[in-house]
Design a protein around this motif. Structure first.
Motif, PDB file in Angstrom:
ATOM      1  N   ASP A  45      29.513  32.395 -42.926  1.00  0.00           N
ATOM      2  CA  ASP A  45      30.625  31.574 -43.415  1.00  0.00           C
ATOM      3  C   ASP A  45      31.926  32.375 -43.445  1.00  0.00           C
ATOM      4  N   GLU A  46      31.844  33.649 -43.772  1.00  0.00           N
ATOM      5  CA  GLU A  46      33.055  34.470 -43.832  1.00  0.00           C
ATOM      6  C   GLU A  46      33.567  34.834 -42.450  1.00  0.00           C
ATOM      7  N   GLY A  47      32.677  34.918 -41.454  1.00  0.00           N
ATOM      8  CA  GLY A  47      33.106  34.992 -40.061  1.00  0.00           C
ATOM      9  C   GLY A  47      33.463  36.351 -39.504  1.00  0.00           C
ATOM     10  N   LYS A  48      33.283  37.428 -40.276  1.00  0.00           N
ATOM     11  CA  LYS A  48      33.613  38.746 -39.738  1.00  0.00           C
ATOM     12  C   LYS A  48      32.645  39.154 -38.636  1.00  0.00           C
ATOM     13  N   ILE A  49      31.374  38.817 -38.828  1.00  0.00           N
ATOM     14  CA  ILE A  49      30.346  39.020 -37.810  1.00  0.00           C
ATOM     15  C   ILE A  49      29.500  37.760 -37.763  1.00  0.00           C
ATOM     16  N   TYR A  50      28.631  37.658 -36.771  1.00  0.00           N
ATOM     17  CA  TYR A  50      27.770  36.482 -36.646  1.00  0.00           C
ATOM     18  C   TYR A  50      26.347  36.954 -36.388  1.00  0.00           C
ATOM     19  N   LEU A  51      25.417  36.524 -37.256  1.00  0.00           N
ATOM     20  CA  LEU A  51      24.007  36.849 -37.148  1.00  0.00           C
ATOM     21  C   LEU A  51      23.193  35.565 -37.137  1.00  0.00           C
ATOM     22  N   THR A  52      21.941  35.658 -36.721  1.00  0.00           N
ATOM     23  CA  THR A  52      21.038  34.510 -36.807  1.00  0.00           C
ATOM     24  C   THR A  52      19.730  34.949 -37.463  1.00  0.00           C
ATOM     25  N   GLN A  53      18.975  33.974 -37.905  1.00  0.00           N
ATOM     26  CA  GLN A  53      17.708  34.239 -38.557  1.00  0.00           C
ATOM     27  C   GLN A  53      16.550  33.738 -37.690  1.00  0.00           C
ATOM     28  N   THR A  54      15.349  34.223 -37.992  1.00  0.00           N
ATOM     29  CA  THR A  54      14.147  33.715 -37.364  1.00  0.00           C
ATOM     30  C   THR A  54      13.007  33.898 -38.352  1.00  0.00           C
ATOM     31  N   ARG A  55      11.805  33.550 -37.934  1.00  0.00           N
ATOM     32  CA  ARG A  55      10.623  33.812 -38.751  1.00  0.00           C
ATOM     33  C   ARG A  55       9.630  34.634 -37.946  1.00  0.00           C
ATOM     34  N   THR A  56       9.015  35.587 -38.605  1.00  0.00           N
ATOM     35  CA  THR A  56       7.940  36.352 -37.990  1.00  0.00           C
ATOM     36  C   THR A  56       6.824  36.473 -39.009  1.00  0.00           C
ATOM     37  N   LYS A  57       5.621  36.094 -38.583  1.00  0.00           N
ATOM     38  CA  LYS A  57       4.461  36.060 -39.488  1.00  0.00           C
ATOM     39  C   LYS A  57       4.768  35.233 -40.732  1.00  0.00           C
ATOM     40  N   GLY A  58       5.540  34.156 -40.550  1.00  0.00           N
ATOM     41  CA  GLY A  58       5.872  33.252 -41.639  1.00  0.00           C
ATOM     42  C   GLY A  58       7.012  33.709 -42.521  1.00  0.00           C
ATOM     43  N   LYS A  59       7.560  34.890 -42.263  1.00  0.00           N
ATOM     44  CA  LYS A  59       8.594  35.463 -43.122  1.00  0.00           C
ATOM     45  C   LYS A  59       9.976  35.236 -42.508  1.00  0.00           C
ATOM     46  N   LEU A  60      10.919  34.749 -43.337  1.00  0.00           N
ATOM     47  CA  LEU A  60      12.297  34.612 -42.883  1.00  0.00           C
ATOM     48  C   LEU A  60      12.931  35.991 -42.759  1.00  0.00           C
ATOM     49  N   VAL A  61      13.521  36.270 -41.596  1.00  0.00           N
ATOM     50  CA  VAL A  61      14.177  37.561 -41.372  1.00  0.00           C
ATOM     51  C   VAL A  61      15.514  37.322 -40.695  1.00  0.00           C
ATOM     52  N   ILE A  62      16.388  38.325 -40.783  1.00  0.00           N
ATOM     53  CA  ILE A  62      17.673  38.287 -40.099  1.00  0.00           C
ATOM     54  C   ILE A  62      17.555  39.076 -38.804  1.00  0.00           C
ATOM     55  N   ARG A  63      18.007  38.464 -37.717  1.00  0.00           N
ATOM     56  CA  ARG A  63      18.034  39.136 -36.416  1.00  0.00           C
ATOM     57  C   ARG A  63      19.383  39.837 -36.236  1.00  0.00           C
ATOM     58  N   PHE A  64      19.304  41.019 -35.659  1.00  0.00           N
ATOM     59  CA  PHE A  64      20.528  41.681 -35.201  1.00  0.00           C
ATOM     60  C   PHE A  64      20.303  42.115 -33.769  1.00  0.00           C
ATOM     61  N   GLN A  65      21.264  41.801 -32.905  1.00  0.00           N
ATOM     62  CA  GLN A  65      21.222  42.330 -31.545  1.00  0.00           C
ATOM     63  C   GLN A  65      22.643  42.626 -31.091  1.00  0.00           C
ATOM     64  N   ALA A  66      22.787  43.741 -30.415  1.00  0.00           N
ATOM     65  CA  ALA A  66      24.083  44.110 -29.846  1.00  0.00           C
ATOM     66  C   ALA A  66      24.025  43.873 -28.344  1.00  0.00           C
ATOM     67  N   GLY A  67      25.101  43.314 -27.785  1.00  0.00           N
ATOM     68  CA  GLY A  67      25.068  43.047 -26.355  1.00  0.00           C
ATOM     69  C   GLY A  67      26.355  42.473 -25.793  1.00  0.00           C
ATOM     70  N   GLN A  68      27.367  42.274 -26.640  1.00  0.00           N
ATOM     71  CA  GLN A  68      28.594  41.675 -26.130  1.00  0.00           C
ATOM     72  C   GLN A  68      29.368  42.691 -25.292  1.00  0.00           C
ATOM     73  N   TRP A  69      29.974  42.216 -24.219  1.00  0.00           N
ATOM     74  CA  TRP A  69      30.602  43.054 -23.198  1.00  0.00           C
ATOM     75  C   TRP A  69      31.584  44.071 -23.765  1.00  0.00           C
ATOM     76  N   ASP A  70      32.431  43.646 -24.719  1.00  0.00           N
ATOM     77  CA  ASP A  70      33.482  44.511 -25.257  1.00  0.00           C
ATOM     78  C   ASP A  70      33.113  45.177 -26.577  1.00  0.00           C
ATOM     79  N   CYS A  71      31.864  45.066 -26.996  1.00  0.00           N
ATOM     80  CA  CYS A  71      31.433  45.656 -28.261  1.00  0.00           C
ATOM     81  C   CYS A  71      31.592  47.179 -28.230  1.00  0.00           C
TER      82      CYS A  71
END
Length: 472
Positions: free
Chosen positions: A423-449
């Motif tokens: 909501d604050e918008g400084k960065i953008y992350l997404t969530q997923t579930r693994t083994k039934g547990k809610l977790v936050i995903r982080f991946q780096a890959g943007q061209w200008d990062c």
């Protein structure tokens, strides 16, 4: 607007594009609009008369841009990247200007022959053997559908297109729980049915399909009178980066004469770096492989690289040749529309040509290695930060974590944290579930990062957690 006006407005767009990318760090990553806001800003009826470009472009800036989530933002750490390198953008501008329909060799010989050469450049870059031929698909979903259709036809003795599936044995396709849902959709579209997609349990830290369980499932289906047709393996699954043991999976499949498709939609780009190829060791034995240069490599959407060991099996499944699509008087040509589900084709190969020449393989390798190293470093900083727990270890530049503030439910706290961050918008992350547990995903890959953007991600995560903890 006429072509005589194009230079003026083309320059405006070019200048706007340069300014847009130069100021992206000043914008929130995710769109800040509310549902219906853009829709309500658009007139209910189309205009009857032409409107000036000045007005159109002003509305573009005022209405469209605020409603865009900025996938090219250097702090876009959600999903997987959808990169747009400057050189590939230029190529796409030229493609759009010429607007060729490249369905056949004769409808644009340069497009067909460049596709042949560019796919071989990519094959060499990935270290795949010469036995593989390549075709550009619009997305990995389309490549996976083509693979599943080929599995179906091969298992049915090439009779499915002619006589359908009625009265046939139940076809069975096997995959792990880590594969993308595009596999499910391919099963639907191919007429095989969800019930015949068999999920094999995973094991170990890489969350790999269990080869023994795969073997048992195939043998049980044979004993039940079903018809095993193929296996979809993955390298770098979307949720947590799960990687099957490709060599072991192929060994089981080939013992039962099953077609194997490897989905490396995201992670495949990293295979231009020899040190990462351990993640798909054994891929040489696959029947088809897909990865998306429009993700991590730098050619903007849409451009998916599909490699096939037997193009004859693919074209036997998909090719159809009415008289109006035949090319007479030319031998040895390829019509790539016979290698894909859609008939129409864009000149996507030009983007690869510009990209590889403008940056070189070593330039692309450096970008990917930086993203991996920076992401791993961030993972270690979070591991050493109180109340944060790493759930799945880094696979290339992807890892997952949770937040466990003392005295709070971890799932509720983690969800509150990611929602506040986005909501604050400084960065953008997404969530997923693994083994039934809610977790936050982080991946780096943007061209200008940059490394500084990764450092800001850490500061944002930790500072936002402190603010959320105070509010809980």
């Amino acid at each position: 607007m006429r072509w005589s006006d194009f230079p003026k407005w083309g320059k405006w767009v070019s200048d706007w594009a340069a300014g847009y990318h130069a100021t992206l760090r000043d914008r929130p990553v995710r769109a800040q609009t509310k549902p219906g806001e853009v829709l309500n800003a658009l007139p209910l009826a189309p205009p009857e008369t032409a409107q000036p470009m000045e007005e159109i472009l002003k509305d573009f800036e005022d209405i469209v841009v605020p409603g865009i989530t900025h996938w090219q933002h250097p702090r876009f750490f959600a999903y997987f990247p959808s990169n747009a390198s400057p050189a590939a953008v230029l190529a796409d501008n030229l493609i759009t200007t010429m607007a060729p329909q490249c369905m056949l060799w004769q409808t644009s010989p340069a497009a067909t022959e460049m596709e042949t050469r560019m796919m071989d450049w990519l094959r060499q870059s990935l270290g795949l053997p010469e036995a593989f031929a390549g075709v550009i698909q619009d997305s990995a979903s389309s490549a996976t559908l083509a693979a599943v259709l080929t599995m179906r036809e091969r298992a049915l003795g090439w009779d499915g297109n002619e006589n359908g599936l009625s009265g046939q044995k139940a076809l069975r396709i096997y995959c792990s729980e880590e594969v993308h849902t595009s596999v499910d959709r391919a099963i639907w579209v191919a007429g095989i049915g969800q019930a015949n997609l068999i999920r094999i349990p995973t094991q170990g830290p890489t969350r790999a399909m269990d080869p023994a369980a795969l073997k048992a499932a195939i043998e049980a289906d044979l004993a039940a009178g079903h018809l095993p047709a193929g296996v979809v393996a993955c390298t770098g699954g979307t949720g947590t980066g799960g990687c099957d043991d490709i060599a072991a999976t192929i060994a089981v499949a080939k013992a039962h004469d099953l077609y194997v498709h490897v989905d490396a939609a995201w992670a495949g780009a990293a295979m231009i770096c020899p040190e990462y190829r351990v993640l798909w060791e054994g891929v040489d034995g696959a029947d088809s492989v897909v990865f998306n240069p429009h993700k991590w490599l730098g050619t903007q959407f849409d451009l998916s690289a599909h490699f096939i060991r037997s193009p004859e099996d693919l074209t036997r499944t998909l090719a159809i040749q009415p008289e109006y699509l035949k090319t007479h008087g030319a031998d040895g040509i390829i019509n790539y529309s016979e290698w894909s589900v859609p008939l129409g084709r864009r000149f996507r190969a030009l983007k690869l040509w510009f990209l590889i020449r403008a940056y070189g393989l070593e330039g692309l390798r450096s970008m990917i290695r930086n993203h991996v190293n920076w992401s791993v470093a961030l993972c270690e900083k979070l591991r050493d930060t109180p109340e944060f727990e790493i759930v799945t270890e880094p696979v290339l530049s992807l890892f997952t974590f949770v937040w466990r503030p003392e005295g709070q439910d971890s799932e509720e706290a983690t969800l509150a944290l990611i929602n506040r961050i986005n909501d604050e918008g400084k960065i953008y992350l997404t969530q997923t579930r693994t083994k039934g547990k809610l977790v936050i995903r982080f991946q780096a890959g943007q061209w200008d990062c940059t490394e500084e953007d990764i450092e800001m991600a850490y500061q944002t995560i930790v500072e936002t957690a402190a603010a959320v903890k105070e509010a809980l």
